[in-house]
Motif scaffolding. Structure first.
Motif, PDB file in Angstrom:
ATOM      1  N   UNK A   1      13.296  14.141  -3.686  1.00 26.98           N
ATOM      2  CA  UNK A   1      12.169  14.567  -2.856  1.00 26.98           C
ATOM      3  C   UNK A   1      11.307  13.391  -2.438  1.00 26.98           C
ATOM      4  N   UNK A   2      11.160  12.424  -3.351  1.00 29.00           N
ATOM      5  CA  UNK A   2      10.332  11.245  -3.070  1.00 29.00           C
ATOM      6  C   UNK A   2      10.934  10.437  -1.913  1.00 29.00           C
ATOM      7  N   UNK A   3      12.267  10.315  -1.884  1.00 32.32           N
ATOM      8  CA  UNK A   3      12.927   9.576  -0.808  1.00 32.32           C
ATOM      9  C   UNK A   3      12.591  10.230   0.540  1.00 32.32           C
ATOM     10  N   UNK A   4      12.665  11.541   0.560  1.00 28.41           N
ATOM     11  CA  UNK A   4      12.374  12.232   1.823  1.00 28.41           C
ATOM     12  C   UNK A   4      10.897  12.148   2.178  1.00 28.41           C
ATOM     13  N   UNK A   5      10.025  12.288   1.159  1.00 24.53           N
ATOM     14  CA  UNK A   5       8.586  12.193   1.427  1.00 24.53           C
ATOM     15  C   UNK A   5       8.180  10.789   1.858  1.00 24.53           C
ATOM     16  N   UNK A   6       8.992   9.787   1.446  1.00 21.20           N
ATOM     17  CA  UNK A   6       8.628   8.413   1.802  1.00 21.20           C
ATOM     18  C   UNK A   6       8.643   8.218   3.312  1.00 21.20           C
ATOM     19  N   UNK A   7       9.299   9.122   4.056  1.00 20.10           N
ATOM     20  CA  UNK A   7       9.305   8.996   5.521  1.00 20.10           C
ATOM     21  C   UNK A   7       7.891   9.110   6.087  1.00 20.10           C
TER      22      UNK A   7
ATOM     23  N   UNK B   1       0.829  -1.200   0.000  1.00 20.17           N
ATOM     24  CA  UNK B   1       0.000   0.000   0.000  1.00 20.17           C
ATOM     25  C   UNK B   1       0.868   1.257   0.000  1.00 20.17           C
ATOM     26  N   UNK B   2       2.042   1.184   0.629  1.00 17.16           N
ATOM     27  CA  UNK B   2       2.945   2.335   0.590  1.00 17.16           C
ATOM     28  C   UNK B   2       3.455   2.562  -0.834  1.00 17.16           C
ATOM     29  N   UNK B   3       3.804   1.467  -1.523  1.00 17.65           N
ATOM     30  CA  UNK B   3       4.268   1.596  -2.913  1.00 17.65           C
ATOM     31  C   UNK B   3       3.167   2.201  -3.784  1.00 17.65           C
ATOM     32  N   UNK B   4       1.925   1.724  -3.601  1.00 12.02           N
ATOM     33  CA  UNK B   4       0.820   2.258  -4.409  1.00 12.02           C
ATOM     34  C   UNK B   4       0.646   3.754  -4.148  1.00 12.02           C
TER      35      UNK B   4
ATOM     36  N   UNK C   1      19.705   8.967   5.218  1.00 16.66           N
ATOM     37  CA  UNK C   1      18.920   9.629   4.167  1.00 16.66           C
ATOM     38  C   UNK C   1      19.843  10.410   3.239  1.00 16.66           C
ATOM     39  N   UNK C   2      20.800  11.092   3.872  1.00 17.96           N
ATOM     40  CA  UNK C   2      21.711  11.911   3.072  1.00 17.96           C
ATOM     41  C   UNK C   2      22.490  11.057   2.072  1.00 17.96           C
ATOM     42  N   UNK C   3      22.981   9.910   2.552  1.00 20.39           N
ATOM     43  CA  UNK C   3      23.764   9.039   1.667  1.00 20.39           C
ATOM     44  C   UNK C   3      22.898   8.567   0.485  1.00 20.39           C
TER      45      UNK C   3
ATOM     46  N   UNK D   1      12.984   3.670   7.243  1.00 19.51           N
ATOM     47  CA  UNK D   1      14.075   4.295   7.993  1.00 19.51           C
ATOM     48  C   UNK D   1      13.606   5.197   9.144  1.00 19.51           C
ATOM     49  N   UNK D   2      12.634   6.057   8.897  1.00 16.06           N
ATOM     50  CA  UNK D   2      12.170   6.974   9.946  1.00 16.06           C
ATOM     51  C   UNK D   2      11.529   6.209  11.105  1.00 16.06           C
ATOM     52  N   UNK D   3      10.714   5.213  10.722  1.00 17.26           N
ATOM     53  CA  UNK D   3      10.054   4.403  11.749  1.00 17.26           C
ATOM     54  C   UNK D   3      11.097   3.631  12.577  1.00 17.26           C
TER      55      UNK D   3
END
Lengths: 242, 229
Positions: free
Chosen positions: B155-161, B90-93, B196-198, B171-173
């Motif tokens: 941006x998507x990587x960061x929003x995925x948090x 559901x996260x991927x969708x 995240x930075x890497x 990662x955030x969880x």
């Protein structure tokens, strides 16, 4: 034999009535130059002839294809009418040879060796055999326009349309493009040339059309138009440019 | 009851980072595929195609991503009772739906940035719509869309948090869990931030490498050489 019939051609861009009933018949092997002031509709007239502009009313028949009939496959008409643009419009991501080979390969589905041989022959003809592997960005304007002519010829068109082919060129390289066009005319290509090169029109054209305000105001042999224009607007225009 | 943050805590964080990478790789790839389709539809001669893609893009761009995540995670199982979606799917969708709309706008802008003369020259040669798109427009649009596209994926990587709200241990969880165990949010979230930075910096390096390899072969500022007749 007449290959281009234009009858009562009208073109409007919104409220702007650009072509107001243009009539013109062009015979096979004829070289017709279209002259006239900016905004007279000469480029629009030319662009209508291969469907780059839609027709508001009237009819155009190119080699028996009716352009005003929605069932006509416009891509077939375009294969028979090559077009050369003021700003060359070469494909910058393709090498010179690939620019010339694109339509034969992807439209005519020619085989690669034949398409390449033909492209090499055409580039040699326009004097650019040594630039085959170059990208368009490294060519001068005159060279780019000659490639554009070779590209248009690659589909073996029966008609060539030129939309101010030398207007974007420096004066000293206009000649090299005009030479290629003269050769083409001498080979018997049917050509419609929108141009500001009065010398070219005078020397090469079989017929000159003078357009103003969306109409063909006067037409005749180069001699008639340049030496003894009858219409006052033609006289006025020529007195400014000659 | 707290213990100090030590190297063992890197393991759940690394697992979370790996999940974030998988999540973003899948939704990024799917988002680019659907974004390309939508972006091409947005500029197509077909009115219906333009209409559908415009509605989709406008809707998704008008909804916060968190609402999309909640909607997919809680809404889909209610709308389709038989359908069991795990948290990852559901996260991927959700991220794909979000990415597709933004990628579509990047694609549209890039297609429109290719000059009209290019399209006319292709038309004049008799190329049909798909041949024109494939051989003339897209190769040029591709170069234009890479830099903003890479920016969007970062941006998507960061929003995925944000999918952390569904309980998916990305990662955030994972950072949250480790903080609860160690009571050391500073070290934990510094590590999370570094991870995240890497990830993001690697994407931007890959983007630059791709740009270099597919870069425009000709310097547009180069002066034309003198004409030879």
């Amino acid at each position: 034999m007449t290959v281009i019939f234009v009858e009562n051609l009208n073109k409007k861009f919104g409220p702007n009535h650009v072509l107001k009933g243009v009539d013109c018949h062009i015979r096979e092997r004829e070289v017709v130059c279209v002259i006239g002031p900016s905004g007279s509709g000469k480029s629009t007239f030319l662009r209508c002839m291969n469907g780059l502009e839609s027709i508001t009313s009237g009819s155009i028949v190119i080699n028996k294809h009716r352009l005003d009939d929605s069932k006509t496959n416009i891509n077939l008409v375009r294969q028979e009418a090559g077009m050369v643009f003021q700003h060359f419009n070469l494909f910058p991501h393709l090498k010179v040879i690939d620019n010339v080979m694109l339509a034969p390969l992807k439209v005519a589905k020619a085989n690669k060796d034949e398409a390449r041989a033909k492209a090499e022959m055409l580039l040699a003809k326009v004097g650019l055999a040594e630039k085959m592997e170059a990208f368009p960005g490294s060519l001068s304007g005159g060279q780019m326009q000659r490639v554009a002519i070779a590209r248009a010829l690659a589909m073996d068109p029966k008609i060539m349309l030129f939309d101010e082919p030398t207007s974007a060129l420096d004066p000293e390289i206009v000649g090299e493009v005009l030479t290629v066009m003269k050769d083409l005319a001498n080979e018997g290509m049917t050509m419609v040339v929108v141009t500001h090169e009065m010398g070219f029109a005078r020397e090469v054209a079989d017929r000159v059309l003078f357009m103003d305000q969306g109409l063909i105001v006067e037409e005749g042999s180069p001699d008639e138009i340049f030496s003894s224009p009858r219409n006052a607007r033609t006289q006025g225009f020529l007195s400014k440019v000659l | 009851m707290f213990r100090a943050f030590d190297w063992q805590d890197l393991i759940p964080l690394a697992k979370g980072a790996w999940l974030t990478i998988q999540l973003c790789a899948m939704s990024g790839i799917l988002g680019v595929i659907f974004g390309l389709i939508l972006g091409i539809a947005r500029t197509s001669p077909s009115r219906i195609a333009r209409w559908i893609s415009t509605i989709y893009i406008s809707c998704v761009r008008g909804i916060p991503i968190l609402v999309i995540i909640f909607f997919i995670f809680f809404g889909i199982p209610l709308l389709f009772p038989g359908l069991e979606l795990d948290k990852f799917t559901s996260a991927v969708i959700a991220l794909t739906c979000f990415a597709a709309a933004y990628v579509a706008e990047i694609v549209r802008g890039s297609i429109e940035a290719v000059s009209r003369g290019q399209s006319e020259a292709a038309d004049a040669l008799g190329l049909n719509y798909w041949a024109k798109l494939r051989y003339v427009v897209m190769p040029q649009a591709r170069k234009i869309m890479v830099p903003p596209g890479v920016g969007f994926i970062i941006g998507l990587v960061k929003d995925s948090s944000l999918v952390t709200v569904t309980g998916l241990v990305e990662l955030t969880h994972a950072g949250n869990i480790v903080t609860n165990l160690t009571g050391d949010p500073i070290m934990t979230f510094l590590t999370v931030a570094a991870m995240y930075f890497v990830i993001c910096y690697s994407i931007s390096l890959l983007g630059r490498l791709y740009e270099k390899r597919t870069g425009i072969q000709v310097d547009p500022l180069k002066l034309p050489e003198p004409a030879s007749v």
